[in-house]
Design a protein around this motif. Structure first.
Motif, PDB file in Angstrom:
ATOM      1  N   LEU A   1       0.859  -1.187   0.000  1.00  0.00           N
ATOM      2  CA  LEU A   1       0.000   0.000   0.000  1.00  0.00           C
ATOM      3  C   LEU A   1       0.896   1.238   0.000  1.00  0.00           C
TER       4      LEU A   1
ATOM      5  N   ASP B   1     -10.146   0.155  -5.303  1.00  0.00           N
ATOM      6  CA  ASP B   1      -9.864  -1.231  -4.974  1.00  0.00           C
ATOM      7  C   ASP B   1     -11.179  -2.008  -4.933  1.00  0.00           C
TER       8      ASP B   1
ATOM      9  N   ASP C   1      -6.270   3.972  -5.833  1.00  0.00           N
ATOM     10  CA  ASP C   1      -4.859   3.923  -6.201  1.00  0.00           C
ATOM     11  C   ASP C   1      -4.421   5.333  -6.601  1.00  0.00           C
ATOM     12  N   PRO C   2      -3.436   5.925  -5.920  1.00  0.00           N
ATOM     13  CA  PRO C   2      -3.082   7.314  -6.208  1.00  0.00           C
ATOM     14  C   PRO C   2      -2.420   7.518  -7.568  1.00  0.00           C
TER      15      PRO C   2
ATOM     16  N   PRO D   1      -8.575   6.388   0.667  1.00  0.00           N
ATOM     17  CA  PRO D   1      -7.484   5.404   0.687  1.00  0.00           C
ATOM     18  C   PRO D   1      -7.746   4.140  -0.137  1.00  0.00           C
ATOM     19  N   THR D   2      -8.990   3.908  -0.556  1.00  0.00           N
ATOM     20  CA  THR D   2      -9.258   2.758  -1.427  1.00  0.00           C
ATOM     21  C   THR D   2      -8.933   3.060  -2.886  1.00  0.00           C
TER      22      THR D   2
ATOM     23  N   ARG E   1      -1.821   7.061  -0.350  1.00  0.00           N
ATOM     24  CA  ARG E   1      -3.263   6.809  -0.226  1.00  0.00           C
ATOM     25  C   ARG E   1      -3.849   7.594   0.949  1.00  0.00           C
TER      26      ARG E   1
END
Length: 266
Positions: free
Chosen positions: A169, A223, A216-217, A213-214, A173
């Protein structure tokens, strides 16, 4: 313990910049979240929560005079810091502000990329938004953040979360300004005051997490398993949300640089 990473987000909810050093001012890191995209009709702020492609926007602080915008399929645009000739009323959560509008060229560029009518606005350092008085003193201000001038995460905390999720991770994020290494997981939960270099901070509130945060930067893709949020729900849920990281307020201004020692004061 030391400051292992330093991030700035010149445009709220756009991609971040990794820095080696940066000064802080009355609103946080110089240039952090001083710009914001708002809906053209309502003035309400836009973020990756509703517009995931904002993650692909690259916004670079160009000195103190301009913002440099790039995005896939778009020509680079340099946006000058606007004066107060055209002001716009904007809304960020429950706060309202009247701030300079960055002009039609920036609005057209962002409207084209994001696919909806929007405007770009700027927050001068002399203005700022009062931090929630439940956690701050009168006169303590922030820029266009979600509520506080600084966000801190321990690298050990992310490492523990990665172990639980079972796959890598990215720290980005979680969009912190400050990453601290050399601590146990979630050590930051127990701090009240710290010093980084010569600058002291109060730790005022755990950071509640949304769906960002789910995302993808680097690809702006969600996700499919809603990770890492689903894993955080199993062990970081508390009253009022799911928490990861700590919100900070600086006691003064100063210089921050990667590698600086971190001292727990309280």
């Amino acid at each position: 313990m030391h400051l292992s990473s330093l991030y700035r987000f010149p445009l709220k909810s756009a991609a971040g910049e990794a820095l080696q050093q940066c000064a802080s001012d009355a609103l946080g890191l110089v240039g952090d979240r001083r710009w914001m995209v708002v809906a053209a009709g309502t003035g309400r702020f836009l973020t990756q929560r509703a517009v995931p492609t904002m993650a692909l926007l690259q916004a670079h602080w160009d000195g103190e005079t301009a913002l440099r915008l790039t995005a896939p399929g778009m020509q680079e645009l340099l946006v000058a810091v606007p004066d107060a000739k055209v002001m716009r009323c904007v809304q960020i959560w429950s706060s309202n502000a009247v701030v300079p509008d960055a002009g039609d060229a920036a609005a057209a560029w962002l409207t084209d990329f994001l696919g909806q009518p929007c405007r770009l606005v700027y927050l001068p350092e002399d203005d700022g938004i009062q931090v929630d008085l439940d956690y701050a003193r009168l006169g303590e201000r922030t820029a266009f953040s979600d509520g506080f001038p600084f966000l801190l995460i321990g690298q050990g905390s992310l490492d523990d979360l990665i172990r639980r999720v079972g796959r890598p991770l990215e720290m980005l994020r979680f969009r912190p300004n400050l990453v601290i290494s050399g601590t146990e997981p979630y050590a930051e939960d127990g701090w009240t005051r710290i010093r980084i270099g010569q600058l002291a901070f109060r730790i005022v509130k755990p950071c509640s997490r949304c769906v960002i945060p789910t995302l993808d930067p680097f690809t702006a893709e969600r996700d499919p398993d809603r990770e890492p949020l689903n894993t955080l729900l199993t062990y970081r849920k508390g009253k009022g949300g799911v928490f990861f990281g700590q919100n900070l307020i600086a006691e003064g201004t100063g210089e921050l640089e990667v590698g600086m020692p971190v001292e727990v004061l309280e």
